[in-house]
Design a protein around this motif. Structure first.
Motif, mmCIF file in Angstrom:
data_model
loop_
_atom_site.group_PDB
_atom_site.id
_atom_site.type_symbol
_atom_site.label_atom_id
_atom_site.label_comp_id
_atom_site.label_asym_id
_atom_site.label_seq_id
_atom_site.Cartn_x
_atom_site.Cartn_y
_atom_site.Cartn_z
ATOM 1 N N ALA A 4 40.045 -46.545 -46.320
ATOM 2 C CA ALA A 4 39.978 -47.310 -45.075
ATOM 3 C C ALA A 4 38.629 -47.113 -44.400
ATOM 4 O O ALA A 4 37.883 -46.180 -44.710
ATOM 5 C CB ALA A 4 41.106 -46.881 -44.136
ATOM 6 N N ILE A 5 38.332 -48.007 -43.483
ATOM 7 C CA ILE A 5 37.087 -47.964 -42.731
ATOM 8 C C ILE A 5 37.282 -47.086 -41.494
ATOM 9 O O ILE A 5 38.240 -47.281 -40.744
ATOM 10 C CB ILE A 5 36.667 -49.386 -42.303
ATOM 11 N N ASN A 6 36.411 -46.129 -41.305
ATOM 12 C CA ASN A 6 36.478 -45.322 -40.086
ATOM 13 C C ASN A 6 36.092 -46.170 -38.879
ATOM 14 O O ASN A 6 35.132 -46.948 -38.943
ATOM 15 C CB ASN A 6 35.552 -44.105 -40.177
ATOM 16 N N PHE A 7 36.843 -46.008 -37.814
ATOM 17 C CA PHE A 7 36.581 -46.781 -36.605
ATOM 18 C C PHE A 7 35.176 -46.462 -36.077
ATOM 19 O O PHE A 7 34.818 -45.288 -35.931
ATOM 20 C CB PHE A 7 37.624 -46.445 -35.530
ATOM 21 N N PRO A 8 34.380 -47.495 -35.788
ATOM 22 C CA PRO A 8 33.039 -47.230 -35.225
ATOM 23 C C PRO A 8 33.161 -46.454 -33.911
ATOM 24 O O PRO A 8 34.149 -46.582 -33.193
ATOM 25 C CB PRO A 8 32.484 -48.639 -34.988
ATOM 26 N N GLY A 9 32.170 -45.700 -33.603
ATOM 27 C CA GLY A 9 32.221 -44.845 -32.406
ATOM 28 C C GLY A 9 31.983 -45.611 -31.124
ATOM 29 O O GLY A 9 31.085 -45.255 -30.343
ATOM 30 N N PHE A 10 32.793 -46.657 -30.898
ATOM 31 C CA PHE A 10 32.647 -47.426 -29.667
ATOM 32 C C PHE A 10 33.190 -46.631 -28.480
ATOM 33 O O PHE A 10 34.168 -45.896 -28.600
ATOM 34 C CB PHE A 10 33.415 -48.752 -29.754
ATOM 35 N N SER A 11 32.552 -46.811 -27.344
ATOM 36 C CA SER A 11 33.067 -46.247 -26.104
ATOM 37 C C SER A 11 33.655 -47.382 -25.276
ATOM 38 O O SER A 11 33.080 -48.472 -25.218
ATOM 39 C CB SER A 11 31.950 -45.571 -25.303
ATOM 40 N N PRO A 12 34.811 -47.165 -24.645
ATOM 41 C CA PRO A 12 35.376 -48.212 -23.783
ATOM 42 C C PRO A 12 34.523 -48.487 -22.551
ATOM 43 O O PRO A 12 34.703 -49.494 -21.877
ATOM 44 C CB PRO A 12 36.743 -47.650 -23.393
ATOM 45 N N VAL A 13 33.567 -47.590 -22.287
ATOM 46 C CA VAL A 13 32.680 -47.735 -21.123
ATOM 47 C C VAL A 13 31.365 -48.364 -21.572
ATOM 48 O O VAL A 13 30.652 -47.802 -22.402
ATOM 49 C CB VAL A 13 32.423 -46.380 -20.443
ATOM 50 N N ALA A 14 31.053 -49.526 -21.029
ATOM 51 C CA ALA A 14 29.807 -50.206 -21.377
ATOM 52 C C ALA A 14 28.621 -49.629 -20.626
ATOM 53 O O ALA A 14 27.509 -49.541 -21.155
ATOM 54 C CB ALA A 14 29.928 -51.701 -21.075
ATOM 55 N N LEU A 15 28.847 -49.209 -19.380
ATOM 56 C CA LEU A 15 27.777 -48.669 -18.546
ATOM 57 C C LEU A 15 28.342 -47.580 -17.655
ATOM 58 O O LEU A 15 29.313 -47.816 -16.924
ATOM 59 C CB LEU A 15 27.160 -49.786 -17.687
ATOM 60 N N ASP A 16 27.773 -46.399 -17.729
ATOM 61 C CA ASP A 16 28.251 -45.266 -16.942
ATOM 62 C C ASP A 16 27.129 -44.777 -16.031
ATOM 63 O O ASP A 16 26.124 -44.234 -16.494
ATOM 64 C CB ASP A 16 28.701 -44.130 -17.868
ATOM 65 N N LEU A 17 27.312 -44.996 -14.726
ATOM 66 C CA LEU A 17 26.317 -44.560 -13.740
ATOM 67 C C LEU A 17 26.728 -43.262 -13.061
ATOM 68 O O LEU A 17 26.127 -42.864 -12.059
ATOM 69 C CB LEU A 17 26.124 -45.657 -12.690
ATOM 70 N N GLY A 18 27.753 -42.634 -13.589
ATOM 71 C CA GLY A 18 28.235 -41.400 -12.985
ATOM 72 C C GLY A 18 29.243 -41.673 -11.893
ATOM 73 O O GLY A 18 30.421 -41.351 -12.020
ATOM 74 N N PHE A 19 28.801 -42.296 -10.819
ATOM 75 C CA PHE A 19 29.688 -42.622 -9.703
ATOM 76 C C PHE A 19 30.420 -43.939 -9.920
ATOM 77 O O PHE A 19 31.333 -44.291 -9.172
ATOM 78 C CB PHE A 19 28.879 -42.700 -8.396
ATOM 79 N N GLY A 143 39.925 -64.649 -26.611
ATOM 80 C CA GLY A 143 39.127 -64.096 -27.694
ATOM 81 C C GLY A 143 38.318 -62.888 -27.260
ATOM 82 O O GLY A 143 38.283 -61.860 -27.942
ATOM 83 N N LEU A 144 37.655 -63.001 -26.094
ATOM 84 C CA LEU A 144 36.861 -61.885 -25.587
ATOM 85 C C LEU A 144 37.737 -60.671 -25.275
ATOM 86 O O LEU A 144 37.358 -59.528 -25.531
ATOM 87 C CB LEU A 144 36.085 -62.319 -24.339
ATOM 88 N N GLY A 145 38.902 -60.931 -24.708
ATOM 89 C CA GLY A 145 39.808 -59.835 -24.375
ATOM 90 C C GLY A 145 40.270 -59.075 -25.599
ATOM 91 O O GLY A 145 40.360 -57.837 -25.592
ATOM 92 N N ARG A 146 40.556 -59.803 -26.690
ATOM 93 C CA ARG A 146 41.007 -59.134 -27.913
ATOM 94 C C ARG A 146 39.885 -58.326 -28.557
ATOM 95 O O ARG A 146 40.117 -57.263 -29.126
ATOM 96 C CB ARG A 146 41.563 -60.162 -28.895
ATOM 97 N N VAL A 147 38.665 -58.834 -28.485
ATOM 98 C CA VAL A 147 37.534 -58.053 -28.993
ATOM 99 C C VAL A 147 37.397 -56.764 -28.185
ATOM 100 O O VAL A 147 37.134 -55.690 -28.740
ATOM 101 C CB VAL A 147 36.229 -58.879 -28.934
ATOM 102 N N ALA A 148 37.602 -56.859 -26.855
ATOM 103 C CA ALA A 148 37.550 -55.662 -26.011
ATOM 104 C C ALA A 148 38.662 -54.686 -26.381
ATOM 105 O O ALA A 148 38.458 -53.465 -26.360
ATOM 106 C CB ALA A 148 37.653 -56.053 -24.541
ATOM 107 N N ASN A 149 39.846 -55.200 -26.750
ATOM 108 C CA ASN A 149 40.924 -54.328 -27.217
ATOM 109 C C ASN A 149 40.492 -53.547 -28.456
ATOM 110 O O ASN A 149 40.800 -52.359 -28.597
ATOM 111 C CB ASN A 149 42.176 -55.149 -27.557
ATOM 112 N N PHE A 150 39.772 -54.227 -29.348
ATOM 113 C CA PHE A 150 39.294 -53.544 -30.561
ATOM 114 C C PHE A 150 38.275 -52.470 -30.210
ATOM 115 O O PHE A 150 38.329 -51.349 -30.730
ATOM 116 C CB PHE A 150 38.672 -54.570 -31.514
ATOM 117 N N VAL A 151 37.337 -52.801 -29.331
ATOM 118 C CA VAL A 151 36.330 -51.833 -28.910
ATOM 119 C C VAL A 151 36.997 -50.606 -28.288
ATOM 120 O O VAL A 151 36.565 -49.471 -28.499
ATOM 121 C CB VAL A 151 35.345 -52.478 -27.913
ATOM 122 N N ASN A 152 38.076 -50.840 -27.544
ATOM 123 C CA ASN A 152 38.805 -49.737 -26.910
ATOM 124 C C ASN A 152 39.667 -48.957 -27.902
ATOM 125 O O ASN A 152 40.204 -47.898 -27.561
ATOM 126 C CB ASN A 152 39.695 -50.264 -25.787
ATOM 127 N N GLY A 153 39.843 -49.493 -29.115
ATOM 128 C CA GLY A 153 40.685 -48.822 -30.100
ATOM 129 C C GLY A 153 42.151 -48.832 -29.724
ATOM 130 O O GLY A 153 42.916 -47.946 -30.121
#
Length: 275
Positions: A4-19, A143-153
């Motif tokens: 199987a393919i290992n899940f890419p190391g995606f983060s559910p966070v696109a931009l983290d500014l700390g606060f 479509g965009l929402g489902r791609v985001a579901n994949f990115v979130n694992g």
């Protein structure tokens, strides 16, 4: 078994500014909203409507805003009622924590439908014509929402040994169907293209409710199909006759879509015949 393919190391966070964090799922909602607004404006071009479009571009802009509220409120309440009613009734304040996840497409669809009905009544417009426009634009956000579901694992599929199986971080060590991408393809890209062709190449846009009916049927059949590959919610499992909650909620969608198309055959306005 096939590796199987290992899940890419995606983060559910696109931009983290700390606060403050910007998540991919939020960007999917925002992107879907903006693209739907842009696409609605294109559908309302005069060349498509010899007798004039069913709503103005300003009204379409208002509909996108109110529709977004319908998606969020309906999606959240639908998740609460369809999936975890007892848990949220015991802790009602948890309902407000939308950022923790938990949205239902079917609930969001009910929310948008109510918005369309109320807006049409207030503006004295055809709710079926508005539904046609909305149905053609909704697959963009899906479509965009489902791609985001994949990115979130999240919302991954059942175990499998197909060559494209993916090992998800929270799905154990066995490969699973990337069912989020199946949904992005069926509910998003393919459904969008089919509705686009029906809108531009046929006279269905002059039959209020027909395109909306095609959307309801298309989504319902797509969701029923993908649910055979998607892992059911662990707190629900399989329900009546081995069906998942997603399948049970999609069957009425298909039936309602058939009714919308049947109704539209009797409502073609004489003044709106194609040029």
């Amino acid at each position: 078994m096939t590796a199987a393919i290992n899940f890419p190391g995606f983060s559910p966070v696109a931009l983290d500014l700390g606060f403050f964090q910007v998540r991919w799922y939020a960007l999917a909602y925002i992107g879907g909203l903006l693209l739907a607004w842009w696409y609605l404006n294109r559908m309302l071009a005069d060349k498509w409507w010899p007798g004039g479009p069913p709503v103005s571009k300003k009204e379409a802009e208002d509909l996108v805003f109110w529709g977004m509220l319908g998606v969020v409120l309906g999606g959240r309440l639908g998740y609460v009622l369809f999936y975890k009613p007892a848990e949220y009734l015991a802790h009602p304040l948890e309902i407000l924590k939308v950022w923790q996840g938990g949205m239902s497409f079917h609930g969001g669809l009910v929310g948008v439908t109510l918005v369309i009905i109320l807006y049409a009544l207030a503006k004295k417009r055809s709710m079926f014509s508005i539904g046609d426009l909305a149905g053609c634009a909704v697959p963009i956000g899906l479509g965009l929402g489902r791609v985001a579901n994949f990115v979130n694992g999240e919302l991954y599929g059942r175990t499998t040994d197909v060559p494209w199986a993916v090992i998800f971080p929270h799905g154990g060590p066995i490969g699973r169907h990337p069912s989020q991408l199946y949904e992005a393809l069926l509910e998003g890209l393919i459904l969008f293209v089919v509705l686009r062709l029906l809108f531009t190449r046929t006279d269905l846009r002059f039959r209020p409710g027909a395109l909306c009916g095609c959307f309801w049927i298309g989504y319902g059949l797509s969701r029923i199909t993908v649910e055979f590959f998607r892992e059911p919610d662990d707190f629900l499992g399989f329900l009546w006759m081995g069906a998942s909650m997603g399948q049970l909620l999609s069957i009425p969608m298909v039936l309602f879509g058939v009714w919308l198309i049947a109704r539209s055959r009797k409502t073609l306005p004489a003044s709106a015949q194609p040029a």
